[in-house]
Design a protein around this motif. Structure first.
Motif, PDB file in Angstrom:
ATOM      1  N   VAL A 155       0.842  -1.198   0.000  1.00  0.00           N
ATOM      2  CA  VAL A 155       0.000   0.000   0.000  1.00  0.00           C
ATOM      3  C   VAL A 155       0.880   1.252   0.000  1.00  0.00           C
ATOM      4  N   SER A 156       1.967   1.234   0.736  1.00  0.00           N
ATOM      5  CA  SER A 156       2.849   2.409   0.779  1.00  0.00           C
ATOM      6  C   SER A 156       3.547   2.643  -0.556  1.00  0.00           C
ATOM      7  N   VAL A 184      15.406   1.235  -6.483  1.00  0.00           N
ATOM      8  CA  VAL A 184      16.103   2.231  -5.681  1.00  0.00           C
ATOM      9  C   VAL A 184      15.278   2.519  -4.425  1.00  0.00           C
ATOM     10  N   GLU A 185      15.834   2.158  -3.284  1.00  0.00           N
ATOM     11  CA  GLU A 185      15.200   2.404  -1.994  1.00  0.00           C
ATOM     12  C   GLU A 185      16.250   2.961  -1.030  1.00  0.00           C
ATOM     13  N   ARG A 186      15.781   3.714  -0.051  1.00  0.00           N
ATOM     14  CA  ARG A 186      16.720   4.235   0.953  1.00  0.00           C
ATOM     15  C   ARG A 186      17.197   3.125   1.889  1.00  0.00           C
ATOM     16  N   SER A 222      26.257  -5.731 -13.107  1.00  0.00           N
ATOM     17  CA  SER A 222      25.719  -6.918 -12.447  1.00  0.00           C
ATOM     18  C   SER A 222      25.090  -7.861 -13.458  1.00  0.00           C
ATOM     19  N   ALA A 223      25.313  -9.169 -13.241  1.00  0.00           N
ATOM     20  CA  ALA A 223      24.704 -10.191 -14.097  1.00  0.00           C
ATOM     21  C   ALA A 223      23.402 -10.716 -13.513  1.00  0.00           C
ATOM     22  N   LEU A 224      22.991 -10.170 -12.378  1.00  0.00           N
ATOM     23  CA  LEU A 224      21.753 -10.604 -11.746  1.00  0.00           C
ATOM     24  C   LEU A 224      20.562  -9.944 -12.422  1.00  0.00           C
ATOM     25  N   ARG A 225      19.368 -10.452 -12.168  1.00  0.00           N
ATOM     26  CA  ARG A 225      18.167  -9.935 -12.856  1.00  0.00           C
ATOM     27  C   ARG A 225      17.521  -8.769 -12.125  1.00  0.00           C
ATOM     28  N   VAL A 226      17.688  -8.695 -10.816  1.00  0.00           N
ATOM     29  CA  VAL A 226      17.138  -7.589 -10.025  1.00  0.00           C
ATOM     30  C   VAL A 226      18.211  -7.157  -9.053  1.00  0.00           C
ATOM     31  N   VAL A 227      18.440  -5.842  -8.960  1.00  0.00           N
ATOM     32  CA  VAL A 227      19.426  -5.329  -8.013  1.00  0.00           C
ATOM     33  C   VAL A 227      18.822  -4.153  -7.270  1.00  0.00           C
ATOM     34  N   GLY A 228      19.226  -4.017  -6.008  1.00  0.00           N
ATOM     35  CA  GLY A 228      18.842  -2.864  -5.215  1.00  0.00           C
ATOM     36  C   GLY A 228      19.950  -1.841  -5.215  1.00  0.00           C
ATOM     37  N   ALA A 229      19.587  -0.577  -5.093  1.00  0.00           N
ATOM     38  CA  ALA A 229      20.577   0.497  -5.088  1.00  0.00           C
ATOM     39  C   ALA A 229      20.053   1.637  -4.223  1.00  0.00           C
ATOM     40  N   LEU A 230      20.957   2.464  -3.780  1.00  0.00           N
ATOM     41  CA  LEU A 230      20.593   3.652  -3.017  1.00  0.00           C
ATOM     42  C   LEU A 230      20.310   4.810  -3.972  1.00  0.00           C
ATOM     43  N   PRO A 231      19.601   5.839  -3.504  1.00  0.00           N
ATOM     44  CA  PRO A 231      19.230   6.949  -4.413  1.00  0.00           C
ATOM     45  C   PRO A 231      20.412   7.600  -5.093  1.00  0.00           C
ATOM     46  N   VAL A 246      12.814   4.463  -9.032  1.00  0.00           N
ATOM     47  CA  VAL A 246      13.232   5.203  -7.847  1.00  0.00           C
ATOM     48  C   VAL A 246      12.040   5.273  -6.908  1.00  0.00           C
ATOM     49  N   CYS A 247      11.938   4.294  -6.022  1.00  0.00           N
ATOM     50  CA  CYS A 247      10.787   4.211  -5.127  1.00  0.00           C
ATOM     51  C   CYS A 247      10.955   5.095  -3.906  1.00  0.00           C
ATOM     52  N   ALA A 248      12.076   5.824  -3.834  1.00  0.00           N
ATOM     53  CA  ALA A 248      12.315   6.733  -2.719  1.00  0.00           C
ATOM     54  C   ALA A 248      12.146   8.178  -3.157  1.00  0.00           C
ATOM     55  N   ASP A 249      11.510   8.384  -4.313  1.00  0.00           N
ATOM     56  CA  ASP A 249      11.362   9.737  -4.862  1.00  0.00           C
ATOM     57  C   ASP A 249       9.897   9.996  -5.142  1.00  0.00           C
ATOM     58  N   ARG A 250       9.629  11.003  -5.987  1.00  0.00           N
ATOM     59  CA  ARG A 250       8.250  11.332  -6.334  1.00  0.00           C
ATOM     60  C   ARG A 250       7.606  10.175  -7.106  1.00  0.00           C
ATOM     61  N   PRO A 251       6.299   9.972  -6.914  1.00  0.00           N
ATOM     62  CA  PRO A 251       5.612   8.875  -7.614  1.00  0.00           C
ATOM     63  C   PRO A 251       5.645   9.082  -9.122  1.00  0.00           C
ATOM     64  N   PRO A 252       5.669   8.014  -9.896  1.00  0.00           N
ATOM     65  CA  PRO A 252       5.665   8.139 -11.366  1.00  0.00           C
ATOM     66  C   PRO A 252       4.314   8.643 -11.864  1.00  0.00           C
ATOM     67  N   VAL A 253       4.354   9.248 -13.061  1.00  0.00           N
ATOM     68  CA  VAL A 253       3.123   9.786 -13.669  1.00  0.00           C
ATOM     69  C   VAL A 253       2.530   8.789 -14.650  1.00  0.00           C
ATOM     70  N   ASP A 254       3.358   8.215 -15.501  1.00  0.00           N
ATOM     71  CA  ASP A 254       2.867   7.305 -16.541  1.00  0.00           C
ATOM     72  C   ASP A 254       2.573   5.928 -15.957  1.00  0.00           C
TER      73      ASP A 254
END
Length: 812
Positions: A155-156, A184-186, A222-231, A246-254
Motif C-alpha cells: 500500500v505504501s 532504488v530504496e533508501r 551486475s549479471a543478476l536480474r534484479v538489483v537494489g541500489a541507493l538513491p 526510484v521508489c524513494a522519490d516522487r511517484p511516477p506519472v505514466d
C-alpha cells in the motif's frame, strides 16, 4: 541435505595476496572455478558518505547485500554480505556468508531464496581459527514469515506497484535480457520486501529464475536480474540504460500498459495477496490479466475498465472454468450500478460473456448483464454490442427495463434526425425495441423512409460490406414487419438512383425472395450478373433486367426508368439504343418514367457522322411535343432540319432558320452544330440551290457559317464537280462574283474561292470546256458577266504567259 558454506572477508590494508578480500572458509565441493564466480557476487562497497569509524548504531544502519545467484554449472548461491567491525587501520570491513546449493537440489524445506532473508543462520564472523565449516542440513527462515508486513509495504508503494511488478515479471522470463531491473530504496530491507512481493505474486518457477541482490554500487555491471541500489546511484544506473524504479522519490506519472501488472497492483492495494494462488489455479496463461481479474472481481476488488473487460472476455471463452458461485459473483461485480467508467470494449466483452452464459445459467443470473447491455445500447450508442435474446427479458425484470427504456427509444425513433442518425444506431434501437416488447408500429413507416436513403449514403463511402450489415441482416431476420417496410421503402427509392441501390445490394445481400413484388429491387439485383454474362451488349442487358422486374413498362412505367438507370446510369444511350428504347415502350410510358430525357441526350450527344440521329430527333419531336422545350427543342429542330436539307424539300428560308435555331439552342453541342452547318452549306453548294437562300446566307455575313461554306467548297467532291461540269463551274463563278457589296467575311471568302478553287479547276479544263463555261455564264447572267469571266480567265492566262517569257529571258 548437505549445503556447503563459504565465508569471505574484505582485505585489510597491507594484505599482499588479495586487493579486494579473501575466502576465509570454504566447504567441501566448492571448486576454485566456482570461487572465482562467487567472489564478485559477494563483494561490497560502502555507500558515499559512510563514516570511516562508525559507531555501533551507524555500523548496523549500513546496507546489507542479500544475494541469490545462479552459477555457470547450474548450481546456485544464497548469501548475505554485511559490514563488520574491523581492527587497526581497517575499522570497517565486510564479511560474506553464503551457502552453495547444488544443481537440482532445492533449499531446505523447499523454501524460496527470499525466505532466507532474515535467517538467524547468517553470521558476521568466520569460524574461530578458520576451521572448515560443517555443511548445513537446514537453512531456517527469518523470525517472521516473508509475507508479514507486505500488505502495508504494498500500500505504501502503490504508485510504483504496477510498473515494478511488470518489470519483475519480464525479468523472470527464461530469455530475459537487457540488464537488471534496478529498485532504488533508501533501505535495502525495502528491496527485499519488493522481492517478497514478487515471491507471492509470480508463479514459483518464475520466482526461482529471479536472481537478485538487495544492494550494489555497480548496477550496470551486475549479471543478476534484479538489483537494489541507493538513491545516489540511480543516475549511474539510468546512464547505463537500465530500467530504474526510484521508489524513494516522487511517484511516477505514466502507468504501465501491462494489464496483468495493473491487476496485481490492485490486488495488493486491496490487501488480498491470497488471490494470486487462487488465480493460478484457473486455466490459461499465468500472466494473462483475465484469470486474476476474475478472481479479484469475485472477491470485491475494484478494477478499471480494461481489467473488467479482460475478466469478462476470459470468462466468455471459458465459462466451464467457473462454478455457479463464482459466475454469480462475477456477474454482480460487472453489472454493479456504482461503475461509471465503462468503455465500449468492456461492453463488447460483457456481450460475449452473456452469449456464453445464456442458456448455461438461469435467466435470473444473467438478467443483470442483459439489462446492462440493452441500457448501454440505448443510452450509450454502442452499435457493436451483442444483444441478448428476447426471452432474457420475460417477467418482471423485462417489464421494469422496458418501462424505463421504452419511452426513450420511441422518442428517438420518432425524431426527424433519422437522416443524420447513423444506420447502426437506428438498427440497434429497432432491435432493442423488439427485445423489450416496445410497440413502435405507428412510427415504423417514417423510420424506414428515413432509414432507406441513409443505408445507401453510408454504404457508398465504404469499399466493402458496410459495418452495419450484420446487425441489419439480423434485424430483418428477426422482424418481419421491419423487413417488409424497409424493402418496400428501398424499392420505392430505387427508381431515383438505381445504380446506388444495385451497388448496395452487391455489398449487402438483402432477403427479398418472399412474396413481395419489389420489381425495382429485383432489377437492381439482376444487373451485375447480366453485365457479367452479356458484357457490352447493353440492349440485351436491358431486356434481361427488365424481365427480372416481372412487370411490363406499359403497366408500370417506373420500371422503365429503373432499367435505363441501371444499364446506362451516368451516360446517354447510343442513337441505336435510344431508338430501341423508343420502340420498346410507348411515348406515354417514357413520359411517365421520365426516360424521354435520356433519349434526347442520345440524339444531341451523337457524333456528327451518325446518320440515324436526325431521324431520332424527328421522332422525339413528334412523340414528346409538350415535354421537350427550350434549347433542347431548338437543337432537335436543327437536327430535323438537317434531315430535310439532305433528303427532302425544306420550307423556304431554311438558311435563316439554321441561324435562328442555332442561336436558340445555345450552348449548342459541337456535333449538332457541325452536322447542321455541313447540311446547310452542302445544300447551298448544290447545283439546284435556290438563289434566294444563297442570297440570305451571303447577306447574313455569319462568319461561322461562311467558314463552313469555305471548307465545303474546298473539299475534293466540290473540286471534282467543278472540273467535270462546266455548267456547275459557271454557276459558282456567277454566285461568287454576284455580291461585291456583301460583308467582309463573304467578300474575302468569295475572292479566295475564285482564285484558289475555281481558277485551278478552269485551268484543268479543255479549251472547249472553258468556252462552254463562258457561254453558260453569258446565257444565265448577261453579256457583261461573260466579258467579266473572259477577263478573269485571261488575266490568269496572261499571268502564265508573262511568267513563261520571263523565264526564257532569264535563261537567254
Amino acid at each position: 541435505m548437505s549445503l556447503a558454506q563459504v565465508h569471505y572477508i574484505s582485505a585489510a590494508p597491507g594484505d599482499a595476496e588479495k586487493t579486494a578480500g579473501r575466502f576465509t572458509a570454504v566447504g567441501p565441493g566448492v571448486s576454485q572455478a566456482l570461487l572465482a564466480e562467487i567472489e564478485p557476487l559477494v563483494g561490497y562497497a560502502l555507500p558515499d558518505g559512510a563514516s570511516h569509524r562508525p559507531a555501533d548504531a551507524e555500523l548496523r544502519s549500513l546496507p546489507q547485500a542479500f544475494t541469490y545467484a545462479a552459477l555457470s554449472d547450474g548450481s546456485r548461491l544464497v548469501g548475505r554480505t554485511a559490514p563488520a567491525r574491523g581492527e587497526g587501520p581497517a575499522p570497517v570491513r565486510f564479511h560474506a556468508h553464503a551457502v552453495h546449493i547444488p544443481s537440482g537440489v532445492p533449499l531446505p524445506g523447499d523454501r524460496l531464496p527470499v525466505e532466507a532473508w532474515r535467517s538467524p543462520h547468517w553470521v558476521s564472523v568466520t569460524p574461530v581459527g578458520g576451521m572448515l565449516p560443517d555443511p548445513l542440513g537446514a537453512l531456517p527462515p527469518g523470525p517472521a514469515p516473508v509475507r508479514e508486513g507486505l500488505d502495508d509495504f504494498a500500500v505504501s508503494r502503490g504508485p510504483w506497484l504496477a510498473a515494478v511488478l511488470a518489470d519483475l515479471r519480464r525479468a523472470s522470463e527464461e530469455a530475459a535480457a537487457g540488464g537488471p531491473v534496478v529498485l532504488v530504496e533508501r533501505q535495502n530491507a525495502d528491496v527485499a520486501r519488493w522481492l517478497g512481493l514478487a515471491a507471492v505474486t509470480l508463479p514459483r518457477e518464475s520466482v526461482e529464475r529471479l536472481t537478485f541482490t538487495t544492494y550494489t554500487r555497480r548496477p550496470g555491471s551486475s549479471a543478476l536480474r534484479v538489483v537494489g541500489a541507493l538513491p545516489e546511484d540511480a543516475a549511474v544506473a539510468r546512464e547505463a540504460g537500465l530500467r530504474v524504479h526510484v521508489c524513494a522519490d516522487r511517484p511516477p506519472v505514466d502507468g504501465t500498459p501491462d494489464m496483468w501488472a495493473r491487476t496485481a497492483a490492485r490486488v495488493w492495494r486491496s490487501r488480498a495477496p491470497e488471490l494470486f494462488q487462487e488465480a493460478r489455479e484457473l486455466p490459461g496463461d499465468p500472466f494473462a490479466a483475465g484469470p486474476l481479474a476474475v478472481i479479484a472481481l469475485c472477491n470485491g476488488v475494484a478494477l478499471g475498465p480494461e481489467e473488467r473487460a479482460a475478466a469478462a472476455g476470459w470468462a466468455a471463452e471459458r465459462p466451464y472454468a467457473l462454478d455457479a458461485e463464482r459466475i454469480g459473483r462475477l456477474v454482480e461485480a460487472l453489472a454493479s450500478p456504482g461503475i461509471d467508467d465503462r468503455t465500449g470494449s468492456e461492453f463488447d466483452a460483457v456481450g460475449r460473456l452473456f452469449g456464453a452464459l445464456d442458456g448455461r445459467c438461469p435467466a435470473s443470473v444473467t438478467a443483470p448483464l442483459a439489462a446492462m447491455l440493452v441500457t448501454e445500447a440505448v443510452r450509450g450508442g454502442n452499435g457493436s454490442l451483442e444483444l441478448p435474446r428476447r426471452d432474457a427479458f420475460v417477467g418482471p425484470d423485462g417489464e421494469a427495463i422496458a418501462g424505463v427504456l421504452g419511452p426513450e427509444i420511441l422518442t428517438e425513433l420518432e425524431s426527424g434526425a433519422g437522416g443524420a442518425r447513423p444506420v447502426a444506431r437506428t438498427v440497434q434501437l429497432l432491435r432493442v425495441a423488439r427485445l423489450l416488447g416496445v410497440n413502435g408500429t405507428e412510427l415504423l413507416p417514417g423510420v424506414v423512409d428515413r432509414l432507406a436513403p441513409a443505408l445507401l449514403a453510408e454504404a457508398s463511402g465504404e469499399p466493402g460490406p458496410p459495418a452495419f450489415a450484420p446487425a441489419l441482416l439480423e434485424l430483418l431476420d428477426e422482424q418481419f414487419d421491419v423487413r417488409t417496410a424497409l424493402l418496400g421503402a428501398l424499392d420505392r427509392t430505387a427508381p431515383e438512383d438505381p445504380g446506388a441501390v444495385a451497388r448496395f445490394l452487391e455489398r449487402v445481400a438483402l432477403p427479398f425472395t418472399g412474396t413481395q413484388a419489389l420489381p425495382h429491387l429485383r432489377m437492381c439485383a439482376e444487373v451485375p450478373g447480366a453485365m457479367t454474362t452479356l458484357g457490352r451488349d447493353r440492349t440485351a442487358v436491358w431486356h434481361r433486367v427488365l424481365r427480372a422486374a416481372g412487370l411490363s413498362p406499359f403497366a408500370e412505367p417506373l420500371v422503365l426508368r429503373t432499367a435505363v438507370g441501371l444499364v446506362w446510369e451516368d451516360r446517354a444511350p447510343t442513337v441505336e439504343e435510344a431508338r430501341m428504347l423508343l420502340e420498346a415502350a410507348t411515348s406515354d410510358a417514357h413520359r411517365a418514367a421520365g426516360t424521354w430525357a435520356r433519349l434526347v441526350d442520345a440524339a444531341l450527344g451523337a457524333p456528327a457522322d451518325t446518320e440515324d440521329a436526325t431521324a431520332l430527333a424527328h421522332d422525339l419531336l413528334q412523340a414528346f411535343p409538350q415535354e421537350i422545350g427550350g434549347r433542347e427543342r431548338a437543337a432537335l429542330q436543327l437536327l430535323d432540319l438537317c434531315r430535310d436539307l439532305r433528303t427532302g424539300a425544306p420550307e423556304p428560308g431554311w438558311a435563316e432558320q439554321v441561324r435562328t435555331l442555332r442561336d436558340r439552342a445555345e450552348p449548342l453541342e459541337p456535333a449538332v452544330q457541325e452536322r447542321a452547318f455541313t447540311a446547310l452549306v452542302e445544300r447551298l453548294l448544290a447545283p439546284d440551290r435556290p438563289g434566294a437562300e444563297l442570297y440570305d446566307f451571303v447577306r447574313s455575313d455569319d462568319a461561322e457559317l461562311i467558314a463552313a461554306y469555305d471548307r465545303a467548297a474546298r473539299s475534293e467532291p466540290t473540286r471534282a464537280r467543278l472540273r467535270a461540269r462546266p455548267a456547275y463551274a459557271a454557276d459558282c463563278f456567277t454566285h461568287w462574283t454576284a455580291h461585291p457589296h456583301a460583308g467582309a467575311a463573304w467578300t474575302t471568302t468569295a475572292a479566295a474561292l475564285l482564285d484558289e478553287v475555281l481558277r485551278p479547276a478552269v485551268r484543268a479544263m479543255t479549251a472547249e470546256a472553258v468556252a462552254e463555261v463562258e457561254e453558260t455564264v453569258g446565257r444565265t447572267g448577261s453579256s457583261g458577266r461573260a466579258v467579266a469571266f473572259r477577263d478573269w480567265n485571261r488575266s490568269s492566262a496572261l499571268g502564265r504567259l508573262g511568267r513563261r517569257i520571263a523565264g526564257r529571258v532569264r535563261r537567254g
